[in-house]
Design a protein around this motif. Structure first.
Motif, PDB file in Angstrom:
ATOM      1  N   ARG A 227       0.848  -1.282   0.211  1.00  0.00           N
ATOM      2  CA  ARG A 227       0.033  -0.072   0.179  1.00  0.00           C
ATOM      3  C   ARG A 227       1.072   1.356   0.062  1.00  0.00           C
ATOM      4  O   ARG A 227       1.809   1.400   0.795  1.00  0.00           O
ATOM      5  N   ASP A 228       0.554   2.213  -0.950  1.00  0.00           N
ATOM      6  CA  ASP A 228       1.148   3.460  -1.016  1.00  0.00           C
ATOM      7  C   ASP A 228      -0.013   4.268  -0.322  1.00  0.00           C
ATOM      8  O   ASP A 228      -0.831   4.647  -0.876  1.00  0.00           O
ATOM      9  N   ALA A 229       0.427   4.849   0.967  1.00  0.00           N
ATOM     10  CA  ALA A 229      -0.395   5.634   1.830  1.00  0.00           C
ATOM     11  C   ALA A 229      -0.449   7.101   1.050  1.00  0.00           C
ATOM     12  O   ALA A 229      -1.744   7.360   1.129  1.00  0.00           O
TER      13      ALA A 229
ATOM     14  N   ASN B 190      -3.003   6.168  -1.575  1.00  0.00           N
ATOM     15  CA  ASN B 190      -4.080   5.084  -1.229  1.00  0.00           C
ATOM     16  C   ASN B 190      -4.324   3.995  -2.510  1.00  0.00           C
ATOM     17  O   ASN B 190      -5.267   3.742  -2.798  1.00  0.00           O
TER      18      ASN B 190
ATOM     19  N   LYS C  44      -7.113  -2.476   7.859  1.00  0.00           N
ATOM     20  CA  LYS C  44      -6.632  -1.618   6.957  1.00  0.00           C
ATOM     21  C   LYS C  44      -5.887  -2.344   6.001  1.00  0.00           C
ATOM     22  O   LYS C  44      -4.501  -3.381   6.721  1.00  0.00           O
TER      23      LYS C  44
ATOM     24  N   ILE D 244      -2.413  -3.387   3.969  1.00  0.00           N
ATOM     25  CA  ILE D 244      -1.221  -2.847   3.973  1.00  0.00           C
ATOM     26  C   ILE D 244      -0.103  -3.525   2.776  1.00  0.00           C
ATOM     27  O   ILE D 244       0.531  -3.087   2.420  1.00  0.00           O
TER      28      ILE D 244
END
Length: 184
Positions: A67-69, A72, A149, A151
């Motif tokens: 996941r690239d925060a 998103n 969430k 990840i």
């Protein structure tokens, strides 16, 4: 077993017997368990997990998406297989924006096996970006979820529809490897 000591070659396209699959997955699980109680590098553990899955199951490709925060989204990072380097670039999708198989797997934390992307009951759930860029007719998704969430996600594929056979014991070992990635 260290990755370089796993049976089979990276180019091996023959199918492993059920007993060999169990042995390879069990050996990989044990190696990861041993690594987790000592000093380990996360990247090394993740590579061993992916390579264990790749070799044991004779997948065409196994790719870890992270996941690239900032965006998103899930983005391919590294993998094993005949097209792994290009698959890393192809496996990129926004999180929480779609009800396709990738969105369902990551939003609900659900492991998915898509036996045939062209099956009339499932084809509408296969996203256009996947159909345009990937030729595999069957694939699996193992999302890595922490605190509800996503990840990361492990993606694994084969060329031919209905060619992934998952007896319960094999599925349990694959989930154990995924869970070890979460522990790492």
């Amino acid at each position: 077993l260290a990755p370089d000591k796993l049976p089979g070659s990276i180019d091996d396209t023959s199918e492993n017997s059920p007993a060999t699959i169990q042995a390879l997955l069990s050996a990989g699980t044990q190696e990861i368990s041993n690594a987790l109680v000592g000093n380990f590098k996360l990247n090394d553990v993740l590579h061993i997990i992916l390579e264990t899955i790749y070799r044991a199951m004779n997948f065409k490709n196994v790719v870890l998406c992270i996941r690239d925060a900032g965006t998103n989204s899930m983005q391919g990072r590294f993998g094993f297989g005949t097209e792994a380097q290009t698959m890393v670039k192809k496996l990129q999708f926004k999180l929480g924006e779609s009800a396709d198989v990738f969105g369902v797997a990551t939003s609900k934390g659900t492991d998915l096996l898509i036996s045939n992307v062209d099956d009339p009951t499932i084809e509408k759930w296969i996203p256009t970006w996947y159909r345009r860029s990937v030729t595999a007719q069957t694939f699996m998704l193992f999302p890595l979820i922490i605190n509800n969430k996503p990840i990361a996600m492990i993606y694994a594929d084969k060329d031919h529809a209905n060619s992934i056979d998952l007896p319960e014991q094999t599925l349990t070992l694959l989930r154990t490897l995924r869970n070890q990635a979460l522990l790492a």
